[in-house]
Design a protein around this motif. Sequence first.
Motif, mmCIF file in Angstrom:
data_model
loop_
_atom_site.group_PDB
_atom_site.id
_atom_site.type_symbol
_atom_site.label_atom_id
_atom_site.label_comp_id
_atom_site.label_asym_id
_atom_site.label_seq_id
_atom_site.Cartn_x
_atom_site.Cartn_y
_atom_site.Cartn_z
ATOM 1 N N SER A 85 -72.522 -32.691 34.803
ATOM 2 C CA SER A 85 -71.653 -31.513 34.756
ATOM 3 C C SER A 85 -70.525 -31.584 35.777
ATOM 4 N N TRP A 86 -70.517 -32.619 36.623
ATOM 5 C CA TRP A 86 -69.521 -32.622 37.701
ATOM 6 C C TRP A 86 -68.852 -33.982 37.941
ATOM 7 N N ILE A 87 -69.361 -35.056 37.346
ATOM 8 C CA ILE A 87 -68.739 -36.370 37.490
ATOM 9 C C ILE A 87 -67.882 -36.627 36.252
ATOM 10 N N ARG A 88 -66.644 -37.098 36.452
ATOM 11 C CA ARG A 88 -65.716 -37.251 35.338
ATOM 12 C C ARG A 88 -65.000 -38.598 35.394
ATOM 13 N N LEU A 89 -64.497 -39.005 34.262
ATOM 14 C CA LEU A 89 -63.773 -40.275 34.140
ATOM 15 C C LEU A 89 -62.290 -40.080 34.384
ATOM 16 N N SER A 90 -61.695 -41.010 35.130
ATOM 17 C CA SER A 90 -60.236 -41.100 35.228
ATOM 18 C C SER A 90 -59.804 -42.424 34.616
ATOM 19 N N GLU A 91 -58.961 -42.347 33.603
ATOM 20 C CA GLU A 91 -58.457 -43.547 32.931
ATOM 21 C C GLU A 91 -57.151 -44.046 33.548
ATOM 22 N N TRP A 92 -56.697 -43.409 34.608
ATOM 23 C CA TRP A 92 -55.374 -43.689 35.158
ATOM 24 C C TRP A 92 -55.187 -45.172 35.472
ATOM 25 N N GLU A 93 -56.152 -45.789 36.141
ATOM 26 C CA GLU A 93 -56.025 -47.207 36.498
ATOM 27 C C GLU A 93 -55.818 -48.080 35.277
ATOM 28 N N THR A 94 -56.608 -47.835 34.247
ATOM 29 C CA THR A 94 -56.565 -48.695 33.056
ATOM 30 C C THR A 94 -55.273 -48.547 32.282
ATOM 31 N N LEU A 95 -54.542 -47.462 32.504
ATOM 32 C CA LEU A 95 -53.314 -47.193 31.754
ATOM 33 C C LEU A 95 -52.058 -47.663 32.473
ATOM 34 N N GLN A 96 -52.213 -48.239 33.677
ATOM 35 C CA GLN A 96 -51.044 -48.727 34.404
ATOM 36 C C GLN A 96 -50.584 -50.067 33.836
ATOM 37 N N ASP A 97 -49.412 -50.517 34.293
ATOM 38 C CA ASP A 97 -48.858 -51.775 33.779
ATOM 39 C C ASP A 97 -49.626 -52.994 34.271
ATOM 40 N N GLY A 98 -50.340 -52.835 35.362
ATOM 41 C CA GLY A 98 -51.107 -53.941 35.926
ATOM 42 C C GLY A 98 -52.175 -53.432 36.864
ATOM 43 N N TRP A 135 -60.143 -35.480 34.696
ATOM 44 C CA TRP A 135 -60.930 -35.811 35.890
ATOM 45 C C TRP A 135 -60.835 -34.752 36.981
ATOM 46 N N LEU A 136 -59.909 -33.820 36.848
ATOM 47 C CA LEU A 136 -59.763 -32.791 37.877
ATOM 48 C C LEU A 136 -60.997 -31.883 37.930
ATOM 49 N N PRO A 137 -61.557 -31.635 39.102
ATOM 50 C CA PRO A 137 -62.689 -30.702 39.210
ATOM 51 C C PRO A 137 -62.272 -29.300 38.781
ATOM 52 N N PRO A 138 -63.076 -28.621 37.975
ATOM 53 C CA PRO A 138 -62.698 -27.295 37.455
ATOM 54 C C PRO A 138 -62.460 -26.259 38.547
ATOM 55 N N SER A 139 -63.155 -26.384 39.674
ATOM 56 C CA SER A 139 -63.057 -25.366 40.734
ATOM 57 C C SER A 139 -61.978 -25.679 41.755
ATOM 58 N N LEU A 140 -61.119 -26.632 41.460
ATOM 59 C CA LEU A 140 -60.149 -27.095 42.449
ATOM 60 C C LEU A 140 -59.228 -25.982 42.934
ATOM 61 N N ARG A 141 -58.807 -25.081 42.033
ATOM 62 C CA ARG A 141 -57.848 -24.048 42.398
ATOM 63 C C ARG A 141 -58.505 -22.724 42.787
#
Length: 328
Positions: A85-98, A135-141
């Motif tokens: 319920s609290w760990i999430r995936l960030s695809e940002w690295e895989t979507l960069q040019d390198g 990937w942003l935590p829901p309670s961040l704000r």
Amino acid sequence: MSILLEETSNRLLPRIVLIACGSFSPPTPMHLRMFEIARDHFEMCGSHKVIGGIVSPTHDAYGKKGLAPGKHRCAMVKLALQSSSWIRLSEWETLQDGWSRTQAVLQYHQNFMNNYINSPDLDNMNGDDNHVPGWLPPSLRERRDPVQLRLLCGADLLESFAVPGLWAEEDIEDIVSNHGLVVISRSGSNAEKFIFESDILTKYQRNITLVTNWVSNEVSSTMIRRLLSRGQSVKYLIDDLVIEYIKQFGLFQSKTTNLDNRRTSNVFCCGDTKGSSVLNKLLGGKTHKKKSTGPGQAVQVVTTEYGVTEVLDEDGMKSKKFKAADNV
């Protein structure tokens, strides 16, 4: 009264988000177990409040042996995280040019969280891109105080800092001084000695949290790939949905055969277009009553030799069973 005091205390605790970087080829239970061990530690110490966890798979250009394509590694991570319920995936690295340095990965996610907390206008925060990453935590704000991103790792990554030419010293110093480390070490390891022998780590050791894992788990991605390439079972070593995904796409030179030909299955993950259309077709155009296939959810379709199809939700519960009139 005690509950009120506890809640008040939690609101005053400094907030942190944990991020783990790596290959995740494939993800193992220990990759995710580290998050739970770290959060338990901070909760028991009462020093910080962990509000989220991020798994960030590396770019394909990293070129490590046995590295599956990024789209498959991200899909497997999503499947492995179904129960969290609290760990999430960030695809940002895989979507960069390198390939991106770990320091750059941490800096991107930290900056994004800072902007997200402080931006008065969420719609214009990313310019033309109004998408808020998952990937942003829901309670961040919920609070306006800063949130610190800390790198979660094993003792082996800490020790890799000493390998000549592997890490830039300025990157090590930036990571430890501006973000901090949470190191999960095995019982009997000597992480303290390694920190003592490093001038940079000793200088910023107040930003390094050492947590001992008393329940050892030696199952690594390398071991999983080796077993799969030999046609051996990996059941109970990694998540069943991840195993199904590996079989479906033939990853890691998998030689695993289906010993029960009466039963075949497909995994459609995370509410993707294919999964949604297949489910909609199977249910005769009706909405899935139990839960929708939204982001971060998986659906498994199982068909037997008798033409009976079962639709299983992300918890493995049967949500629909019927005679299959059409092939999917």
